[in-house]
Design a protein around this motif. Sequence first.
Motif, PDB file in Angstrom:
ATOM      1  N   UNK A  42       0.869  -1.182   0.000  1.00  0.00           N
ATOM      2  CA  UNK A  42       0.000   0.000   0.000  1.00  0.00           C
ATOM      3  C   UNK A  42       0.905   1.231   0.000  1.00  0.00           C
ATOM      4  N   UNK A  43       0.439   2.268  -0.692  1.00  0.00           N
ATOM      5  CA  UNK A  43       1.287   3.437  -0.959  1.00  0.00           C
ATOM      6  C   UNK A  43       0.648   4.721  -0.437  1.00  0.00           C
ATOM      7  N   UNK A  44       1.503   5.547   0.167  1.00  0.00           N
ATOM      8  CA  UNK A  44       1.069   6.931   0.396  1.00  0.00           C
ATOM      9  C   UNK A  44       1.974   7.811  -0.451  1.00  0.00           C
ATOM     10  N   UNK A  45       1.360   8.523  -1.391  1.00  0.00           N
ATOM     11  CA  UNK A  45       2.148   9.328  -2.333  1.00  0.00           C
ATOM     12  C   UNK A  45       1.897  10.811  -2.056  1.00  0.00           C
ATOM     13  N   UNK A  46       2.996  11.553  -1.905  1.00  0.00           N
ATOM     14  CA  UNK A  46       2.901  13.006  -1.736  1.00  0.00           C
ATOM     15  C   UNK A  46       3.622  13.678  -2.878  1.00  0.00           C
ATOM     16  N   UNK A  47       2.927  14.583  -3.549  1.00  0.00           N
ATOM     17  CA  UNK A  47       3.529  15.230  -4.701  1.00  0.00           C
ATOM     18  C   UNK A  47       3.373  16.757  -4.588  1.00  0.00           C
ATOM     19  N   UNK A  48       4.439  17.463  -4.926  1.00  0.00           N
ATOM     20  CA  UNK A  48       4.396  18.930  -4.902  1.00  0.00           C
ATOM     21  C   UNK A  48       5.050  19.474  -6.160  1.00  0.00           C
ATOM     22  N   UNK A  49       4.471  20.528  -6.704  1.00  0.00           N
ATOM     23  CA  UNK A  49       5.096  21.191  -7.856  1.00  0.00           C
ATOM     24  C   UNK A  49       5.804  22.459  -7.404  1.00  0.00           C
ATOM     25  N   UNK A  50       6.896  22.797  -8.082  1.00  0.00           N
ATOM     26  CA  UNK A  50       7.603  24.037  -7.738  1.00  0.00           C
ATOM     27  C   UNK A  50       6.872  25.238  -8.328  1.00  0.00           C
ATOM     28  N   UNK A  51       6.050  24.977  -9.341  1.00  0.00           N
ATOM     29  CA  UNK A  51       5.348  26.088 -10.005  1.00  0.00           C
ATOM     30  C   UNK A  51       3.889  26.063  -9.557  1.00  0.00           C
ATOM     31  N   UNK A  52       3.210  27.221  -9.603  1.00  0.00           N
ATOM     32  CA  UNK A  52       1.826  27.238  -9.117  1.00  0.00           C
ATOM     33  C   UNK A  52       0.968  26.251  -9.906  1.00  0.00           C
ATOM     34  N   UNK A  53       0.143  25.509  -9.171  1.00  0.00           N
ATOM     35  CA  UNK A  53      -0.678  24.462  -9.781  1.00  0.00           C
ATOM     36  C   UNK A  53      -1.530  25.026 -10.919  1.00  0.00           C
ATOM     37  N   UNK A  54      -2.082  26.212 -10.687  1.00  0.00           N
ATOM     38  CA  UNK A  54      -3.013  26.750 -11.681  1.00  0.00           C
ATOM     39  C   UNK A  54      -2.306  27.708 -12.638  1.00  0.00           C
ATOM     40  N   UNK A  55      -1.028  27.439 -12.938  1.00  0.00           N
ATOM     41  CA  UNK A  55      -0.315  28.379 -13.809  1.00  0.00           C
ATOM     42  C   UNK A  55      -0.462  28.009 -15.279  1.00  0.00           C
ATOM     43  N   UNK A  56      -1.180  26.938 -15.559  1.00  0.00           N
ATOM     44  CA  UNK A  56      -1.341  26.526 -16.947  1.00  0.00           C
ATOM     45  C   UNK A  56      -0.096  25.824 -17.473  1.00  0.00           C
ATOM     46  N   UNK A  57       0.869  25.559 -16.600  1.00  0.00           N
ATOM     47  CA  UNK A  57       2.088  24.851 -17.013  1.00  0.00           C
ATOM     48  C   UNK A  57       1.793  23.355 -16.958  1.00  0.00           C
ATOM     49  N   UNK A  58       2.068  22.684 -18.072  1.00  0.00           N
ATOM     50  CA  UNK A  58       1.821  21.238 -18.112  1.00  0.00           C
ATOM     51  C   UNK A  58       2.748  20.565 -17.113  1.00  0.00           C
ATOM     52  N   UNK A  59       2.204  19.731 -16.265  1.00  0.00           N
ATOM     53  CA  UNK A  59       3.062  19.127 -15.257  1.00  0.00           C
ATOM     54  C   UNK A  59       3.229  17.632 -15.480  1.00  0.00           C
ATOM     55  N   UNK A  60       2.677  17.091 -16.581  1.00  0.00           N
ATOM     56  CA  UNK A  60       2.731  15.630 -16.707  1.00  0.00           C
ATOM     57  C   UNK A  60       4.177  15.134 -16.876  1.00  0.00           C
ATOM     58  N   UNK A  61       5.037  15.911 -17.535  1.00  0.00           N
ATOM     59  CA  UNK A  61       6.423  15.452 -17.723  1.00  0.00           C
ATOM     60  C   UNK A  61       7.139  15.337 -16.388  1.00  0.00           C
ATOM     61  N   UNK A  62       7.016  16.377 -15.542  1.00  0.00           N
ATOM     62  CA  UNK A  62       7.724  16.329 -14.260  1.00  0.00           C
ATOM     63  C   UNK A  62       7.053  15.351 -13.299  1.00  0.00           C
ATOM     64  N   UNK A  63       5.711  15.337 -13.282  1.00  0.00           N
ATOM     65  CA  UNK A  63       5.061  14.476 -12.291  1.00  0.00           C
ATOM     66  C   UNK A  63       5.226  13.000 -12.641  1.00  0.00           C
TER      67      UNK A  63
END
Length: 363
Positions: free
Chosen positions: A108-129
Motif C-alpha cells: 500500500x502506498x502513500x504518495x505526496x507530490x508537490x510542484x515548484x510552479x503554481x498548480x493553476x499556472x497553466x504549465x503542463x506538469x505531466x512530464x515532471x510528475x
Amino acid sequence: MDLYKNSGLTIGEQEAKGIVSWKSPSNIALIKYWGKHGKQLPLNPSISFTLSQAYTQTTIEYKPKRKSSSKIDIDFYFEGQKKPTFARRIVKYFEELKDIFPFLPQLSFEINSDNSFPHSSGIASSASSMSSLALCLCSIERDIFKKEMETEAFLQKASYVARLGSGSASRSIHPKVALWGNTNGMEESSDLFSIPMKSVLHDVFRKFHDDILIVSKKAKSISSSEGHAIMSGHRFKDGRILQANKRLHILIKALKNGKLEKFGNIVEEEALTLHSLMMSSNPSYLLMEPNTLQIIMEIQEFRKNSKIPVYFSLDAGPNVHVLYPDSVAVEVNDFINSRLLKYCKDREYIKDYMGSGPKELDF
Ligand code: DP6
C-alpha cells in the motif's frame, strides 16, 4: 519488444517497507512529439531541453498491504491535499505497470507530490510528475530486491516507465538534452525510452535559458492526449512525420556546431507547426491566445532590431517559452520586463534554464 516485461519480482521474505523520493524537472520540446500509436509510442522522434526550476517532487511511502488482493492501494496527496481524481489516474497507471512491477498489488502506498510552479499556472506538469513517479517506482524495486543496476540502466528503465505515464515524461529523466524515438543514423535511439544527448551540445548552448511567460492559467480546452489522438487521422500526418525527422537532424547538427540562428529558426518553426496542426485538424481547435501572438511578434521584432539571439517555443497551450543563451541574459531580462510582462496573466513568468536532470532525495 517488451524490454521490461515481467521482472518476476514479487515480495516474499523481503523487508518491504520504506520511503523514496525524487525531484524531477519539466522539459521543453525543441522538436515536438505530436501523435502516438500503440502503447505510448511516438509517431515521430522528439528532442528537448531538460529544465530546472519547474519540477515535481514526489515522495512514496510503502508498506505491505494488510489484506492481500490484486487491487492497487494508493492514498494520493497533492500539495498536502488528498486528491481522489489524481489518485484514480495513478491507480490506472500502476495497474498498467503490473507486468513490469508484479509486486505493486502487494503494497500500500502513500504518495505526496508537490510542484515548484503554481498548480493553476497553466504549465503542463505531466512530464515532471510522471517522471518523478516512475523514478520512485524504480527506486522501490531497487530497495526491496536489493537490485544492483548501473545508473544508465536504471535511468533507461525509469524513462521506459515514465513514457507509459506520459510520453514527454520519458525525456525528463536525462540532464540537459534528451532524444526520444527511433532516429535514422542513431543506433541507440528508441521509441521505448529516451537517451541522453548532452555530448552533442556546443558551448553556445551550455547554459541556456527558458523563461516561461504565463499567458493564461485556464485549463486547456483539448488535452494533449486528445490532441495526440486527433493526429492519427490528420490529413497532414505523413508529411508531418517526414518533416519532424528531417528537422531533428538539422537541429542536432545546429546543437553540435553552435549554430544559434539555425537552432532558433527550427525551434520556432516547430512551435508554429504544432499549432498549425491543431488548427488544420478535424475537429479544428486553437490553443493560442491573442497575447501569445503579441509576445511572438514582439520577440521577432526585438530580435530583428537588436540582433540579439532570442527565440520562442510553445507547448500545447498559450504560454510562451523564451529561449536564449546566457551571454544575452541581461538584455533579454530587460526586454521581458519592459515589453512582455504586460501580456502575462498577473505579470507572472517562471525563470527557468537547462538543468542537470532528476535528483533522488534522502530521507
Ligand atoms: C506538445 O507527453 O503531455 O508538449 O503522452 O498523452 O501524456 P501524453 O502527452 P504529452 O504530450 C506533449 C506534447 C507536447 C510536445 C512535447 O513535449 O514533445
